[in-house]
Design a protein around this motif. Structure first.
Motif, PDB file in Angstrom:
ATOM      1  N   GLY A   1      34.183  29.839  -4.935  1.00 48.23           N
ATOM      2  CA  GLY A   1      34.198  31.097  -5.677  1.00 48.23           C
ATOM      3  C   GLY A   1      35.578  31.493  -6.174  1.00 48.23           C
ATOM      4  N   ILE A   2      36.510  30.540  -6.162  1.00 52.06           N
ATOM      5  CA  ILE A   2      37.849  30.814  -6.699  1.00 52.06           C
ATOM      6  C   ILE A   2      37.731  30.967  -8.218  1.00 52.06           C
ATOM      7  N   PRO A   3      38.235  32.065  -8.797  1.00 49.83           N
ATOM      8  CA  PRO A   3      38.094  32.282 -10.239  1.00 49.83           C
ATOM      9  C   PRO A   3      38.550  31.077 -11.060  1.00 49.83           C
ATOM     10  N   ASN A   4      37.757  30.763 -12.066  1.00 44.99           N
ATOM     11  CA  ASN A   4      38.034  29.680 -13.008  1.00 44.99           C
ATOM     12  C   ASN A   4      37.900  28.275 -12.413  1.00 44.99           C
ATOM     13  N   MET A   5      37.390  28.183 -11.177  1.00 46.56           N
ATOM     14  CA  MET A   5      37.160  26.856 -10.600  1.00 46.56           C
ATOM     15  C   MET A   5      35.847  26.298 -11.156  1.00 46.56           C
ATOM     16  N   SER A   6      35.917  25.183 -11.854  1.00 45.61           N
ATOM     17  CA  SER A   6      34.722  24.567 -12.427  1.00 45.61           C
ATOM     18  C   SER A   6      33.897  23.888 -11.336  1.00 45.61           C
ATOM     19  N   ILE A   7      32.649  23.605 -11.666  1.00 45.22           N
ATOM     20  CA  ILE A   7      31.791  22.864 -10.733  1.00 45.22           C
ATOM     21  C   ILE A   7      32.398  21.479 -10.476  1.00 45.22           C
ATOM     22  N   GLU A   8      33.012  20.893 -11.494  1.00 42.52           N
ATOM     23  CA  GLU A   8      33.622  19.570 -11.350  1.00 42.52           C
ATOM     24  C   GLU A   8      34.765  19.608 -10.326  1.00 42.52           C
ATOM     25  N   LYS A   9      35.543  20.673 -10.371  1.00 35.04           N
ATOM     26  CA  LYS A   9      36.661  20.803  -9.429  1.00 35.04           C
ATOM     27  C   LYS A   9      36.140  21.065  -8.017  1.00 35.04           C
ATOM     28  N   TRP A  10      35.110  21.888  -7.919  1.00 32.19           N
ATOM     29  CA  TRP A  10      34.500  22.161  -6.613  1.00 32.19           C
ATOM     30  C   TRP A  10      33.890  20.869  -6.048  1.00 32.19           C
TER      31      TRP A  10
ATOM     32  N   TYR B   1      33.405  29.191   2.864  1.00 33.94           N
ATOM     33  CA  TYR B   1      33.268  30.629   2.639  1.00 33.94           C
ATOM     34  C   TYR B   1      33.628  30.992   1.208  1.00 33.94           C
ATOM     35  N   ALA B   2      32.952  32.001   0.687  1.00 33.37           N
ATOM     36  CA  ALA B   2      33.293  32.505  -0.644  1.00 33.37           C
ATOM     37  C   ALA B   2      34.587  33.301  -0.562  1.00 33.37           C
ATOM     38  N   LEU B   3      35.434  33.154  -1.556  1.00 32.04           N
ATOM     39  CA  LEU B   3      36.635  33.976  -1.638  1.00 32.04           C
ATOM     40  C   LEU B   3      36.204  35.428  -1.800  1.00 32.04           C
ATOM     41  N   THR B   4      36.632  36.269  -0.885  1.00 30.48           N
ATOM     42  CA  THR B   4      36.265  37.690  -0.945  1.00 30.48           C
ATOM     43  C   THR B   4      37.522  38.544  -0.977  1.00 30.48           C
TER      44      THR B   4
ATOM     45  N   ASP C   1      34.080  36.475  -9.342  1.00 29.58           N
ATOM     46  CA  ASP C   1      32.838  36.312 -10.106  1.00 29.58           C
ATOM     47  C   ASP C   1      31.729  35.880  -9.139  1.00 29.58           C
ATOM     48  N   ASP C   2      30.820  36.812  -8.814  1.00 31.91           N
ATOM     49  CA  ASP C   2      29.750  36.512  -7.860  1.00 31.91           C
ATOM     50  C   ASP C   2      28.803  35.433  -8.369  1.00 31.91           C
ATOM     51  N   THR C   3      28.592  35.397  -9.678  1.00 28.80           N
ATOM     52  CA  THR C   3      27.706  34.377 -10.263  1.00 28.80           C
ATOM     53  C   THR C   3      28.293  32.985 -10.060  1.00 28.80           C
ATOM     54  N   LEU C   4      29.602  32.859 -10.281  1.00 31.99           N
ATOM     55  CA  LEU C   4      30.285  31.587 -10.059  1.00 31.99           C
ATOM     56  C   LEU C   4      30.198  31.192  -8.589  1.00 31.99           C
ATOM     57  N   ALA C   5      30.404  32.164  -7.700  1.00 31.06           N
ATOM     58  CA  ALA C   5      30.343  31.886  -6.262  1.00 31.06           C
ATOM     59  C   ALA C   5      28.956  31.376  -5.863  1.00 31.06           C
ATOM     60  N   GLN C   6      27.911  31.955  -6.443  1.00 33.01           N
ATOM     61  CA  GLN C   6      26.559  31.499  -6.111  1.00 33.01           C
ATOM     62  C   GLN C   6      26.313  30.088  -6.634  1.00 33.01           C
ATOM     63  N   GLN C   7      26.846  29.774  -7.811  1.00 33.33           N
ATOM     64  CA  GLN C   7      26.719  28.415  -8.342  1.00 33.33           C
ATOM     65  C   GLN C   7      27.401  27.408  -7.410  1.00 33.33           C
ATOM     66  N   HIS C   8      28.605  27.765  -6.949  1.00 36.05           N
ATOM     67  CA  HIS C   8      29.328  26.906  -6.023  1.00 36.05           C
ATOM     68  C   HIS C   8      28.548  26.741  -4.714  1.00 36.05           C
ATOM     69  N   PHE C   9      27.985  27.840  -4.215  1.00 32.25           N
ATOM     70  CA  PHE C   9      27.223  27.804  -2.973  1.00 32.25           C
ATOM     71  C   PHE C   9      26.008  26.885  -3.104  1.00 32.25           C
TER      72      PHE C   9
ATOM     73  N   PHE D   1      21.858  32.708  -0.032  1.00 31.80           N
ATOM     74  CA  PHE D   1      23.113  33.308  -0.489  1.00 31.80           C
ATOM     75  C   PHE D   1      23.093  34.830  -0.342  1.00 31.80           C
ATOM     76  N   LEU D   2      21.878  35.411  -0.289  1.00 31.40           N
ATOM     77  CA  LEU D   2      21.724  36.866  -0.225  1.00 31.40           C
ATOM     78  C   LEU D   2      21.393  37.351   1.187  1.00 31.40           C
ATOM     79  N   ALA D   3      21.556  36.478   2.184  1.00 33.12           N
ATOM     80  CA  ALA D   3      21.094  36.770   3.547  1.00 33.12           C
ATOM     81  C   ALA D   3      21.656  38.067   4.115  1.00 33.12           C
ATOM     82  N   ASP D   4      22.948  38.308   3.944  1.00 35.98           N
ATOM     83  CA  ASP D   4      23.537  39.512   4.529  1.00 35.98           C
ATOM     84  C   ASP D   4      22.971  40.780   3.899  1.00 35.98           C
ATOM     85  N   GLY D   5      22.804  40.754   2.587  1.00 34.73           N
ATOM     86  CA  GLY D   5      22.245  41.921   1.896  1.00 34.73           C
ATOM     87  C   GLY D   5      20.797  42.163   2.291  1.00 34.73           C
TER      88      GLY D   5
END
Length: 379
Positions: A159-168, A186-189, A209-217, A367-371
């Motif tokens: 979930g690091i900003p601007n980190m592409s899926i390729e980099k992850w 862990y997601a960057l918070t 970016d929560d959407t990016l973090a979910q993609q990474h997850f 990804f939404l378990a805590d909520g």
């Protein structure tokens, strides 16, 4: 069975995202280590009838301690507590501390598991987080550590900003390449009062970016499964027989003693936490006064904690246990409130075992378990 957590509140420098209790000054290290030993002595009665199966050095950066200092604390546990024959003893470590000499020393010590704070294998990410190690040090320490330790977990941040899926993906493939048997990710918070929060407010760092973090997850879940890892807790992935025994004891409600400033304990229905100030902690322990605050968990508190931890794990929330431990009203309430999430396919009922019907998150709901858990709390 029970566990002991020992907090080592020292770091070389402050990571921008971290809100744990630590100090970058080592001036009080000697006094602090003496206080840790004394606290272990003062509190031995709290686990008098328990066998210690896990000892966990967390921080802070426990790898800043010398081998003799680490062994001195382990010996103090053995002097004052009944310890299992082959306990899991984990040391959190930073790559820059894990020189070949250090790894060889640890391999000969009682430490059986290393938890290495890699976070990323990319130099630019490490600099943005103000990590003390370099990418090269991360790889070099794994090269050495995996030669002497079988039980290794590494931390990675997504979930690091601007980190592409390729980099992850490159981060994950590097981890797999070294053959580690456990990954905590862990997601960057953005925690309050951290440097990261200040940078984002000033526009010096991109917002999370929560959407990016979910993609990474989602990618993390998929890739670890391909490589034989079991996703046994939201942030934890282990190969069979390599789950963290210590952390699992937290999620399963086993008793544990927290030693050191800011450390938390849970025994029976009592939760306590030590003062998060090194000087005050040392002074009170020297005076043989426990520097802690405690609370008794109510039935409602116990239910809420069980739902929160249960939904984060593969074991889920046992409806039988909810009824037995908290009462039929809690079970009815849980099922009623969970129905909307079941309808949305975020939760599911697992009745494959006749002896235990459980409520679990689906792949979509993980990804939404805590909520989701918060929505199921008894207020």
């Amino acid at each position: 069975m029970a566990g002991i957590y020992i907090h080592i509140p020292f770091c070389k420098q402050a990571c921008y995202y971290c809100d744990f209790h630590f100090s970058t000054s080592l001036k009080k290290k000697g006094d602090l280590l003496s206080a840790l030993k004394l606290e272990l002595q003062l509190r031995k009665g709290e686990l008098e009838n328990q066998t210690i199966e896990t000892i966990y050095f967390g921080g802070g950066t426990p790898s800043l301690l010398s081998n003799n200092e680490i062994q001195g604390l382990i010996s103090e546990v053995y002097k004052n507590y009944q310890v299992a024959k082959n306990p899991e003893i984990t040391l959190e470590a930073n790559p820059d501390d894990l020189t070949k000499t250090k790894i060889l020393e640890l391999a000969k010590s009682p430490v059986s598991r290393l938890s290495i704070g890699i976070q990323s294998f990319f130099e630019e990410d490490l600099k943005q987080m103000n990590r003390a190690h370099t990418s090269q040090e991360a790889k070099a320490c794994l090269e050495q550590a995996t030669s002497y330790f079988d039980n290794i977990t590494i931390d990675l941040i997504y979930g690091i900003p601007n980190m592409s899926i390729e980099k992850w993906d490159a981060n994950l493939q590097t981890a797999f390449q070294y053959g580690v048997n456990h990954i905590s990710s862990y997601a960057l918070t953005v925690e309050p009062k951290t440097a990261l929060e200040t940078f984002i407010k000033k526009g010096q760092y991109p917002p999370i970016d929560d959407t990016l973090a979910q993609q990474h997850f989602n990618y993390l879940v998929s890739e670890t499964q391909k490589h034989g890892f079991v996703h046994y807790e939201i942030s934890n992935f282990g190969k069979p027989n390599y789950f963290s025994k210590h952390n699992t004891s937290y999620w399963q409600g086993k008793p544990y003693l927290g030693i050191g400033p800011s450390a938390h304990s849970f025994i029976g229905k009592t939760r306590s936490w030590n003062i998060a100030n090194n000087s005050k902690y040392i002074k009170r322990i020297q005076d043989e006064i426990l520097p802690s605050t405690s609370e008794e968990l109510t039935n409602k508190d116990g239910y809420n904690e069980y739902v929160m931890t249960g939904l984060r794990t593969i074991w889920g929330v046992s409806l039988n246990k909810v009824e037995a431990d908290f009462g039929v009203n809690f079970k009815t309430y849980l099922l009623t409130e969970a129905q909307k999430f079941i309808d949305k396919k975020l939760l599911e009922i697992d009745d494959s075992k006749a002896t235990s019907i459980t409520l679990k998150t689906t792949l979509k709901g993980q990804f939404l378990a805590d909520g989701i858990a918060a929505e199921l709390f008894m207020i």
